[in-house]
Design an enzyme around this catalytic site. Structure first.
Site, mmCIF file in Angstrom:
data_model
loop_
_atom_site.group_PDB
_atom_site.id
_atom_site.type_symbol
_atom_site.label_atom_id
_atom_site.label_comp_id
_atom_site.label_asym_id
_atom_site.label_seq_id
_atom_site.Cartn_x
_atom_site.Cartn_y
_atom_site.Cartn_z
ATOM 1 N N ASP A 1 2.294 96.601 -3.022
ATOM 2 C CA ASP A 1 0.921 97.086 -3.217
ATOM 3 C C ASP A 1 0.363 97.472 -1.844
ATOM 4 O O ASP A 1 0.067 96.601 -1.023
ATOM 5 C CB ASP A 1 0.044 96.001 -3.845
ATOM 6 C CG ASP A 1 0.373 95.739 -5.307
ATOM 7 O OD1 ASP A 1 1.485 96.101 -5.752
ATOM 8 O OD2 ASP A 1 -0.470 95.138 -6.009
ATOM 9 N N LYS B 1 -4.152 101.554 -8.010
ATOM 10 C CA LYS B 1 -4.766 100.224 -8.157
ATOM 11 C C LYS B 1 -6.189 100.270 -7.628
ATOM 12 O O LYS B 1 -6.459 100.881 -6.597
ATOM 13 C CB LYS B 1 -3.917 99.199 -7.398
ATOM 14 C CG LYS B 1 -4.479 97.785 -7.361
ATOM 15 C CD LYS B 1 -3.528 96.859 -6.600
ATOM 16 C CE LYS B 1 -4.158 95.499 -6.325
ATOM 17 N NZ LYS B 1 -3.268 94.617 -5.537
ATOM 18 N N LYS C 1 -3.475 99.816 -12.318
ATOM 19 C CA LYS C 1 -3.651 98.377 -12.118
ATOM 20 C C LYS C 1 -5.111 98.090 -11.793
ATOM 21 O O LYS C 1 -5.667 98.651 -10.849
ATOM 22 C CB LYS C 1 -2.749 97.853 -10.997
ATOM 23 C CG LYS C 1 -2.952 96.360 -10.700
ATOM 24 C CD LYS C 1 -1.949 95.842 -9.677
ATOM 25 C CE LYS C 1 -2.271 94.402 -9.282
ATOM 26 N NZ LYS C 1 -1.305 93.860 -8.286
#
Length: 221
Positions: free
Chosen positions: A91, A153, A182
């Site tokens: 991430d 995300k 996400k």
């Protein structure tokens, strides 16, 4: 949607600066027990956690976290190091200043570079929605899609706010067909989790959902 189905989409997360190995080990145990999608932990614990969980759980870590303003070379090294240590999901945080400066090519090149470093491993791109305009969020949907990342995300959980339903709805209308979403930060209840999933989110970054399942006080990320 039942609890087991929700848990399949959770990246069980502990990214506090004070996180100890005992705490990391506990979230690994909980992730395995409740069959979450992954554990999301600091890079310094990836090797130890990966050896601890073996094939039982995916290990996710964060790159350029939480501010995103490291150089691309630094993020590339971090990514390669994390994967060498056993991470299966990355991430990364974008350079938000570049986005404000409209340096779109640099952002796309950085994401592409990290995706190349990831190879077949999953790359999620954190854009920190609470610091962006809707126009900037839409632009990042386009850039993430072109750069070939696996996920967009919402948040680090370390800025002014976390995921919102509106952000996931906006993402869903602007990302390419191969990009997943996400939602992360501030997901405080099962109802919230279910709503994010119903809006199209594929992953939920949270430390609270497992706490709710265990009937513990649901504070934190």
């Amino acid at each position: 949607m039942d609890v087991k189905e929700i848990l399949k989409h959770v990246d069980h997360t502990l990214l506090l600066q004070t996180a100890t190995w005992e705490e990391i080990k506990q979230i690994c145990d909980d992730a395995i027990k409740y069959q979450t999608a992954s554990v999301c932990i600091p890079p310094s614990y990836v090797k130890q956690a990966s050896e601890y969980v073996g094939e039982k759980m995916a290990v996710c870590t964060v790159i350029g976290f939480p501010n995103g303003y490291m150089t691309t070379k630094t993020k590339e090294f971090e990514t390669k190091d994390a994967i060498a240590n056993g991470a299966s999901e990355i991430d990364m945080v974008i350079n938000i200043g570049w986005l404000k400066d409209k340096k779109y090519d640099l952002i796309e090149e950085e994401i592409h570079t990290l995706k190349e470093a990831c190879g077949e491993k999953i790359l999620k791109v954190i854009i920190e929605t609470c610091l962006l305009t809707d126009e900037e969020k839409i632009k990042m949907c386009e850039i993430v899609t072109r750069a070939g990342a696996d996920y967009i995300k919402t948040s680090t959980g370390f800025s002014k706010a976390g995921a919102t339903f509106n952000d996931i709805k906006l993402f869903s209308e602007n990302i390419g067909p191969d990009v997943k979403m996400k939602a992360a930060g501030g997901i405080a209840s099962m109802d919230d989790a279910e709503k994010f999933l119903s809006l199209g989110a594929d992953r939920l970054g949270t430390s609270r959902i497992i706490k709710l399942v265990k009937n513990e006080e649901a504070s934190g990320y």
